[in-house]
Design a protein around this motif. Structure first.
Motif, PDB file in Angstrom:
ATOM      1  N   HIS A 173       0.870  -1.182   0.000  1.00 28.07           N
ATOM      2  CA  HIS A 173       0.000   0.000   0.000  1.00 28.07           C
ATOM      3  C   HIS A 173       0.898   1.219   0.000  1.00 28.07           C
ATOM      4  CE1 HIS A 173      -1.888   3.044   2.931  1.00 28.07           C
ATOM      5  NE2 HIS A 173      -2.540   3.218   1.796  1.00 28.07           N
ATOM      6  N   LEU A 174       0.472   2.295  -0.696  1.00 24.50           N
ATOM      7  CA  LEU A 174       1.285   3.500  -0.811  1.00 24.50           C
ATOM      8  C   LEU A 174       0.518   4.726  -0.320  1.00 24.50           C
ATOM      9  CD1 LEU A 174       2.691   2.902  -4.420  1.00 24.50           C
ATOM     10  CD2 LEU A 174       3.817   2.350  -2.244  1.00 24.50           C
ATOM     11  N   ARG A 187      -0.721  12.358 -13.272  1.00 21.69           N
ATOM     12  CA  ARG A 187       0.431  11.936 -14.079  1.00 21.69           C
ATOM     13  C   ARG A 187       1.265  10.898 -13.328  1.00 21.69           C
ATOM     14  NH1 ARG A 187       0.471  17.486 -15.556  1.00 21.69           N
ATOM     15  NH2 ARG A 187       2.082  17.978 -14.010  1.00 21.69           N
ATOM     16  N   PHE A 188       1.384  11.103 -12.025  1.00 26.74           N
ATOM     17  CA  PHE A 188       2.111  10.146 -11.201  1.00 26.74           C
ATOM     18  C   PHE A 188       1.419   8.777 -11.236  1.00 26.74           C
ATOM     19  CE2 PHE A 188       2.335   8.112  -6.967  1.00 26.74           C
ATOM     20  CZ  PHE A 188       3.687   7.811  -6.924  1.00 26.74           C
ATOM     21  N   GLN A 189       0.097   8.772 -11.131  1.00 30.39           N
ATOM     22  CA  GLN A 189      -0.650   7.514 -11.195  1.00 30.39           C
ATOM     23  C   GLN A 189      -0.361   6.776 -12.506  1.00 30.39           C
ATOM     24  OE1 GLN A 189      -4.718   9.047 -10.442  1.00 30.39           O
ATOM     25  NE2 GLN A 189      -4.823   7.557  -8.787  1.00 30.39           N
ATOM     26  N   VAL A 201      -3.188   3.457  -3.828  1.00 30.40           N
ATOM     27  CA  VAL A 201      -2.395   4.650  -3.543  1.00 30.40           C
ATOM     28  C   VAL A 201      -3.282   5.697  -2.883  1.00 30.40           C
ATOM     29  CG1 VAL A 201      -0.931   6.472  -4.486  1.00 30.40           C
ATOM     30  CG2 VAL A 201      -0.938   4.209  -5.565  1.00 30.40           C
ATOM     31  N   ASP A 202      -2.903   6.100  -1.674  1.00 31.27           N
ATOM     32  CA  ASP A 202      -3.603   7.174  -0.985  1.00 31.27           C
ATOM     33  C   ASP A 202      -3.066   8.520  -1.450  1.00 31.27           C
ATOM     34  OD1 ASP A 202      -5.623   6.485   0.902  1.00 31.27           O
ATOM     35  OD2 ASP A 202      -4.118   5.475   2.117  1.00 31.27           O
ATOM     36  N   ALA A 203      -3.958   9.441  -1.755  1.00 30.50           N
ATOM     37  CA  ALA A 203      -3.567  10.805  -2.108  1.00 30.50           C
ATOM     38  C   ALA A 203      -3.454  11.628  -0.831  1.00 30.50           C
ATOM     39  CB  ALA A 203      -4.605  11.425  -3.042  1.00 30.50           C
ATOM     40  N   GLY A 204      -2.268  12.157  -0.565  1.00 37.14           N
ATOM     41  CA  GLY A 204      -2.034  12.916   0.659  1.00 37.14           C
ATOM     42  C   GLY A 204      -2.456  14.371   0.528  1.00 37.14           C
ATOM     43  N   ILE A 205      -3.383  14.799   1.373  1.00 32.13           N
ATOM     44  CA  ILE A 205      -3.909  16.167   1.312  1.00 32.13           C
ATOM     45  C   ILE A 205      -3.638  16.887   2.629  1.00 32.13           C
ATOM     46  CG2 ILE A 205      -5.985  17.589   1.075  1.00 32.13           C
ATOM     47  CD1 ILE A 205      -5.154  16.213  -1.507  1.00 32.13           C
ATOM     48  N   MET A 206      -3.010  18.052   2.533  1.00 31.71           N
ATOM     49  CA  MET A 206      -2.787  18.892   3.709  1.00 31.71           C
ATOM     50  C   MET A 206      -3.423  20.257   3.487  1.00 31.71           C
ATOM     51  SD  MET A 206       0.704  20.237   5.599  1.00 31.71           S
ATOM     52  CE  MET A 206       0.992  18.726   6.505  1.00 31.71           C
ATOM     53  N   PRO A 207      -4.499  20.555   4.204  1.00 29.52           N
ATOM     54  CA  PRO A 207      -5.103  21.885   4.090  1.00 29.52           C
ATOM     55  C   PRO A 207      -4.165  22.944   4.664  1.00 29.52           C
ATOM     56  CG  PRO A 207      -6.595  20.304   5.116  1.00 29.52           C
ATOM     57  CD  PRO A 207      -5.248  19.682   5.101  1.00 29.52           C
TER      58      PRO A 207
END
Length: 288
Positions: A173-174, A187-189, A201-207
């Motif tokens: 898992h990433l 594009r990375f995907q 793949v989890d997309a990392g989100i930082m508000p």
């Protein structure tokens, strides 16, 4: 065993939603973490990850303690584990400590270089740690990925090659580093698939909640800022309330677009602020 990979398998077409928290640096603040965890647990995330505690302790007690608390709340936990400054014997002690405390999932990381702490030579890269953990335990292993490439990578091509090495070593898992331009993630995907990597793949989100915070993170991870994001910082940098609201709105729009595009999961960097997690999950709850 409650592996993160199985969580993704069992979610059908819904994206996995997860949070990240960190151990407070002061013991008196660590005592208050229960309240934060209770609020986060009420939002029913699929898992919560806990960063590697500062201080370099072989037992890494703060991370393990918090990860154990999360599991007792009925939420799966992922304990971060870094290796650059540790020997194989020390890492093995950490693994046994995690197992003894019921932790089943880790995020295997090399760790940041510290000019004041000379690295040891048993683990040069995260893939070395992943291989060692796989050979010495049944822990489920997640790994980090970098949509814009690791800051130390020679190129994005070489970075994808190193990511494939992590997968081949045993990662299942990433979790991505934070990013502010979804097109970069898409594009990375594509590049990941071309490389033959078939993992969730989890997309990392930082508000963004303040300008100093985002400038610090950009320095550390090298994330680029889209023009529309820069406009937000410029317009609201001196208005804390407005910047918080604008930053949250930007993150919500990112998440909506990612979900519409079929992303596997959303990993929210909460900065130990339950209000951030609450606002984001409330804004997207009707999308499922």
């Amino acid at each position: 065993m409650s592996t993160i990979a199985n969580i993704f398998k069992n979610k059908s077409k819904k994206p996995v939603i997860s949070f990240e928290i960190f151990p407070p640096k002061r013991d008196e603040l660590l005592k208050n973490i229960d309240a934060t965890l209770a609020v986060l647990a009420d939002m029913h995330p699929d898992f919560i990850s806990v960063t590697f505690g500062a201080g370099g302790s072989v037992t890494n007690s703060a991370t393990v303690e918090i990860a154990s608390k999360i599991k007792k709340l009925g939420i799966e936990s992922v304990a971060h584990l870094t290796c650059l400054n540790y020997s194989k014997a020390e890492i093995l002690t950490m693994i046994r400590n995690l197992e003894a405390n019921g932790i089943e999932n880790i995020l295997a990381l090399r760790g940041d270089r510290n000019p004041n702490v000379p690295p040891k030579h048993d683990f040069a890269h995260a893939c070395d740690l992943i291989k060692f953990v796989r050979e010495n335990s049944s822990l489920s292993i997640s790994a980090a990925c970098y949509p814009e490439g690791h800051p130390e990578a020679e190129s994005r091509v070489s970075d994808i090659r190193h990511l494939k090495e992590k997968v081949d070593a045993g990662a299942t898992h990433l979790i991505s580093q934070l990013f502010f331009d979804n097109d970069i993630f898409y594009r990375f995907q594509e590049n990941v698939k071309i490389a033959g990597i078939d993992l969730p793949v989890d997309a990392g989100i930082m508000p963004v909640v303040n300008k100093a915070q985002i400038e610090r993170m950009i320095t550390l991870c090298g994330a680029s800022l889209p023009v529309k994001f820069q406009k937000i910082l410029t317009r609201y940098e001196n208005d804390k309330v407005a910047l918080f609201d604008a930053g949250m709105a930007y993150a919500v729009n990112q998440i909506i677009d990612l979900i519409a595009s079929g992303v596997d999961g959303i990993h929210i960097y909460t900065m130990n602020n339950p209000r951030i997690a609450d606002k984001l999950t409330s804004a997207i709850k009707n999308l499922f």
